[in-house]
Scaffold this motif. Structure first.
Motif, PDB file in Angstrom:
ATOM      1  N   LEU A 180      42.250  78.767 -23.921  1.00 30.93           N
ATOM      2  CA  LEU A 180      43.760  78.704 -23.998  1.00 30.93           C
ATOM      3  C   LEU A 180      43.788  79.403 -25.576  1.00 30.93           C
ATOM      4  CD1 LEU A 180      44.579  75.468 -22.481  1.00 30.93           C
ATOM      5  CD2 LEU A 180      45.393  77.722 -21.737  1.00 30.93           C
ATOM      6  N   GLU A 181      43.017  79.201 -26.461  1.00 31.90           N
ATOM      7  CA  GLU A 181      42.839  79.588 -27.952  1.00 31.90           C
ATOM      8  C   GLU A 181      42.693  80.954 -28.094  1.00 31.90           C
ATOM      9  OE1 GLU A 181      41.502  78.022 -32.177  1.00 31.90           O
ATOM     10  OE2 GLU A 181      40.953  76.804 -30.345  1.00 31.90           O
ATOM     11  N   LEU A 182      42.189  81.413 -27.202  1.00 30.07           N
ATOM     12  CA  LEU A 182      41.735  82.882 -27.532  1.00 30.07           C
ATOM     13  C   LEU A 182      42.346  84.050 -26.520  1.00 30.07           C
ATOM     14  CD1 LEU A 182      37.838  82.612 -27.913  1.00 30.07           C
ATOM     15  CD2 LEU A 182      39.592  82.915 -29.721  1.00 30.07           C
ATOM     16  N   VAL A 183      43.024  83.678 -25.572  1.00 30.30           N
ATOM     17  CA  VAL A 183      43.645  84.508 -24.547  1.00 30.30           C
ATOM     18  C   VAL A 183      45.108  84.664 -24.619  1.00 30.30           C
ATOM     19  CG1 VAL A 183      43.902  85.269 -22.110  1.00 30.30           C
ATOM     20  CG2 VAL A 183      41.883  84.637 -23.179  1.00 30.30           C
ATOM     21  N   ALA A 184      45.850  85.378 -25.027  1.00 30.87           N
ATOM     22  CA  ALA A 184      47.259  85.092 -25.276  1.00 30.87           C
ATOM     23  C   ALA A 184      48.005  85.148 -24.008  1.00 30.87           C
ATOM     24  CB  ALA A 184      47.804  86.600 -25.907  1.00 30.87           C
ATOM     25  N   ASP A 185      47.721  85.717 -22.844  1.00 31.89           N
ATOM     26  CA  ASP A 185      48.426  85.766 -21.596  1.00 31.89           C
ATOM     27  C   ASP A 185      47.740  84.696 -20.644  1.00 31.89           C
ATOM     28  OD1 ASP A 185      49.631  85.934 -19.206  1.00 31.89           O
ATOM     29  OD2 ASP A 185      49.211  88.213 -19.054  1.00 31.89           O
ATOM     30  N   ARG A 186      48.136  83.537 -20.542  1.00 33.37           N
ATOM     31  CA  ARG A 186      47.656  82.554 -19.486  1.00 33.37           C
ATOM     32  C   ARG A 186      47.449  82.869 -18.064  1.00 33.37           C
ATOM     33  NH1 ARG A 186      49.084  76.454 -21.952  1.00 33.37           N
ATOM     34  NH2 ARG A 186      48.649  77.026 -24.019  1.00 33.37           N
ATOM     35  N   GLY A 187      48.305  83.868 -17.779  1.00 29.18           N
ATOM     36  CA  GLY A 187      48.102  84.654 -16.381  1.00 29.18           C
ATOM     37  C   GLY A 187      46.636  85.190 -16.513  1.00 29.18           C
ATOM     38  N   MET A 214      38.031  75.545 -21.162  1.00 28.92           N
ATOM     39  CA  MET A 214      39.661  75.496 -20.900  1.00 28.92           C
ATOM     40  C   MET A 214      40.207  75.547 -22.311  1.00 28.92           C
ATOM     41  SD  MET A 214      42.420  75.589 -19.125  1.00 28.92           S
ATOM     42  CE  MET A 214      41.783  74.902 -17.374  1.00 28.92           C
ATOM     43  N   ASP A 215      39.767  74.749 -23.493  1.00 27.67           N
ATOM     44  CA  ASP A 215      40.459  74.722 -24.728  1.00 27.67           C
ATOM     45  C   ASP A 215      40.161  76.230 -25.382  1.00 27.67           C
ATOM     46  OD1 ASP A 215      41.448  72.008 -24.400  1.00 27.67           O
ATOM     47  OD2 ASP A 215      39.530  71.393 -25.691  1.00 27.67           O
ATOM     48  N   VAL A 216      39.005  76.738 -25.440  1.00 25.97           N
ATOM     49  CA  VAL A 216      38.614  77.986 -25.946  1.00 25.97           C
ATOM     50  C   VAL A 216      39.384  79.146 -25.447  1.00 25.97           C
ATOM     51  CG1 VAL A 216      36.971  79.695 -26.443  1.00 25.97           C
ATOM     52  CG2 VAL A 216      36.355  77.152 -26.712  1.00 25.97           C
ATOM     53  N   GLY A 231      29.229  75.125 -26.701  1.00 27.18           N
ATOM     54  CA  GLY A 231      29.083  74.015 -27.785  1.00 27.18           C
ATOM     55  C   GLY A 231      29.848  74.183 -29.076  1.00 27.18           C
ATOM     56  N   ASP A 232      29.919  73.078 -29.875  1.00 22.36           N
ATOM     57  CA  ASP A 232      30.733  73.144 -31.040  1.00 22.36           C
ATOM     58  C   ASP A 232      30.771  74.570 -31.602  1.00 22.36           C
ATOM     59  OD1 ASP A 232      31.172  70.352 -30.436  1.00 22.36           O
ATOM     60  OD2 ASP A 232      29.871  69.858 -31.986  1.00 22.36           O
ATOM     61  N   GLY A 233      31.921  74.999 -32.065  1.00 22.57           N
ATOM     62  CA  GLY A 233      32.020  76.364 -32.827  1.00 22.57           C
ATOM     63  C   GLY A 233      32.167  77.229 -31.891  1.00 22.57           C
ATOM     64  N   LEU A 234      32.222  77.207 -30.420  1.00 24.75           N
ATOM     65  CA  LEU A 234      32.456  78.491 -29.586  1.00 24.75           C
ATOM     66  C   LEU A 234      33.501  79.348 -30.209  1.00 24.75           C
ATOM     67  CD1 LEU A 234      31.298  79.856 -27.071  1.00 24.75           C
ATOM     68  CD2 LEU A 234      32.800  78.443 -25.796  1.00 24.75           C
ATOM     69  N   THR A 235      34.684  78.699 -30.200  1.00 23.23           N
ATOM     70  CA  THR A 235      35.961  79.747 -30.614  1.00 23.23           C
ATOM     71  C   THR A 235      35.430  80.463 -31.731  1.00 23.23           C
ATOM     72  OG1 THR A 235      37.307  78.028 -29.807  1.00 23.23           O
ATOM     73  CG2 THR A 235      38.151  79.690 -31.343  1.00 23.23           C
ATOM     74  N   ASP A 236      34.847  80.151 -32.705  1.00 24.17           N
ATOM     75  CA  ASP A 236      34.555  80.619 -33.892  1.00 24.17           C
ATOM     76  C   ASP A 236      33.430  81.890 -33.668  1.00 24.17           C
ATOM     77  OD1 ASP A 236      36.387  79.584 -35.518  1.00 24.17           O
ATOM     78  OD2 ASP A 236      34.935  78.098 -36.039  1.00 24.17           O
ATOM     79  N   ARG A 237      32.508  81.367 -32.945  1.00 24.81           N
ATOM     80  CA  ARG A 237      31.284  82.423 -32.484  1.00 24.81           C
ATOM     81  C   ARG A 237      31.945  83.517 -31.683  1.00 24.81           C
ATOM     82  NH1 ARG A 237      28.703  77.768 -32.040  1.00 24.81           N
ATOM     83  NH2 ARG A 237      28.848  77.443 -29.632  1.00 24.81           N
ATOM     84  N   VAL A 238      32.914  83.107 -30.768  1.00 21.35           N
ATOM     85  CA  VAL A 238      33.585  84.292 -30.009  1.00 21.35           C
ATOM     86  C   VAL A 238      34.601  85.177 -30.794  1.00 21.35           C
ATOM     87  CG1 VAL A 238      35.224  84.841 -28.144  1.00 21.35           C
ATOM     88  CG2 VAL A 238      33.549  82.881 -28.004  1.00 21.35           C
ATOM     89  N   ARG A 239      35.021  84.708 -31.694  1.00 17.88           N
ATOM     90  CA  ARG A 239      35.983  85.425 -32.598  1.00 17.88           C
ATOM     91  C   ARG A 239      35.255  86.323 -33.458  1.00 17.88           C
ATOM     92  NH1 ARG A 239      40.251  80.893 -33.951  1.00 17.88           N
ATOM     93  NH2 ARG A 239      41.997  81.548 -32.659  1.00 17.88           N
TER      94      ARG A 239
END
Length: 316
Positions: A228-235, A224-226, A196-204
């Protein structure tokens, strides 16, 4: 000679109301085949998608079910598996097959893995499709000891096994799930987090040094969005569910969707080790619910909610 059996089929395209039970006659197993009396059949989202439609009416009725577990009741000439010749009474897991929603099946010996005696029938029936899919996601993203892995949809059938296998590889696992499943995920060695909202910040906040790989089991834009934002290598991002955005974003598409890597060799090769791990208790198959074979429509309604914790199993 033939043997009477019952099986569930989709008589029309659409929803679970189109599922029906029919009587069929099974031939005796031919060379390299066995007949199996089914003790449990795994229910998977792919089963529902097969007839969700629209489709070609000439293909109807559609048989359903890719995995089962049961007892060998007849053996064709030369039938054997990795453990040796097969015999009446052998207890086996069947994957990958077609038409597993049945009381009895005739299958090729190449689909069989011996059932560990410590694994009950529902767990055996639900092990290999989710397990093989989980192995494929880990192999495709090269998950190894020391990695931090983000698993989206960690409480589903594939997610729960991916969490455990990643931990067995020595990875740290951050797992998104509804809060009601957090205790279970902790038991399995993951660090649960609410989506849910704020997931990226919680993972960080949990992983300030970053995330090495992400496994998307749900197919949402958020996952998908989270990722792409957190993992540098898309592979090192894999999805088994987002076939709309995956190709555009350059992530790994795995499974049966358009343009996806089916990974058949990896998945089939994973079967003996998955059975071994489940047999020793190192890998736990979480069974959310069991239904009689005749209630397959209700099982499909439950799995279609997308909120099932673990596996659903049909019991003939």
């Amino acid at each position: 000679m033939t043997t009477s059996a019952r099986r569930v089929v989709a008589a029309a395209f659409g929803g679970p109301e189109n599922l029906t039970v029919e009587e069929v006659e099974l031939p005796d197993p031919g060379p390299g085949q066995v007949r199996v009396e089914v003790r449990g059949a795994g229910v998977n989202p792919a089963d529902v998608k097969r007839y969700a439609g629209p489709g070609d009416p000439a293909r109807l009725p559609l048989v359903l079910g890719f995995e089962a577990a049961g007892v060998v009741t007849a053996v064709g000439e030369g039938a054997a598996d990795d453990a040796g010749p097969l015999a009446v009474g052998d207890e086996v897991i069947v994957f990958r097959t077609s038409g597993a929603y049945a009381t009895d099946l005739v299958v090729d010996d190449s689909t069989l893995t011996r059932r560990p005696a410590t694994l009950d029938w529902p767990a055996a029936a639900g092990l290999l499709l989710a397990g093989a899919t989980a192995v494929h996601t880990l192999e495709a993203t090269a998950v190894a000891a020391g990695d931090t892995v983000l698993v989206h949809g960690a409480a589903g059938g594939v997610g729960l096994i991916a969490v455990q296998l990643a931990r067995l590889r020595g990875a740290r696992v951050i797992a998104t799930a509804n809060e009601r499943n957090h205790d279970l995920l902790r038991e399995l060695g993951a660090e649960p987090i609410t989506y849910g909202d704020g997931l990226t910040d919680r993972v960080r906040a949990l992983a300030p040094d970053g995330v090495d790989a992400a496994l998307d089991m749900v197919g949402t834009d958020e996952a998908m969005d989270v990722s792409l934002e957190l993992v540098a290598d898309r592979g090192r991002i894999a999805t088994i569910a987002n076939f709309a955005r995956g190709p555009r974003e350059g992530v790994k598409l795995l499974g049966g969707g358009p343009g996806a890597d089916a990974g058949d060799a990896i998945r089939m090769a994973a079967r003996p080790e998955l059975a071994r791990l489940a047999g020793t208790g190192e890998l736990r198959v979480v069974v959310a619910a069991t239904y009689p074979l005749t209630d397959a429509a209700d099982a499909h309604r439950q799995i279609a909610t997308g909120h099932t914790t673990g596996k659903i199993i049909l019991l003939p």
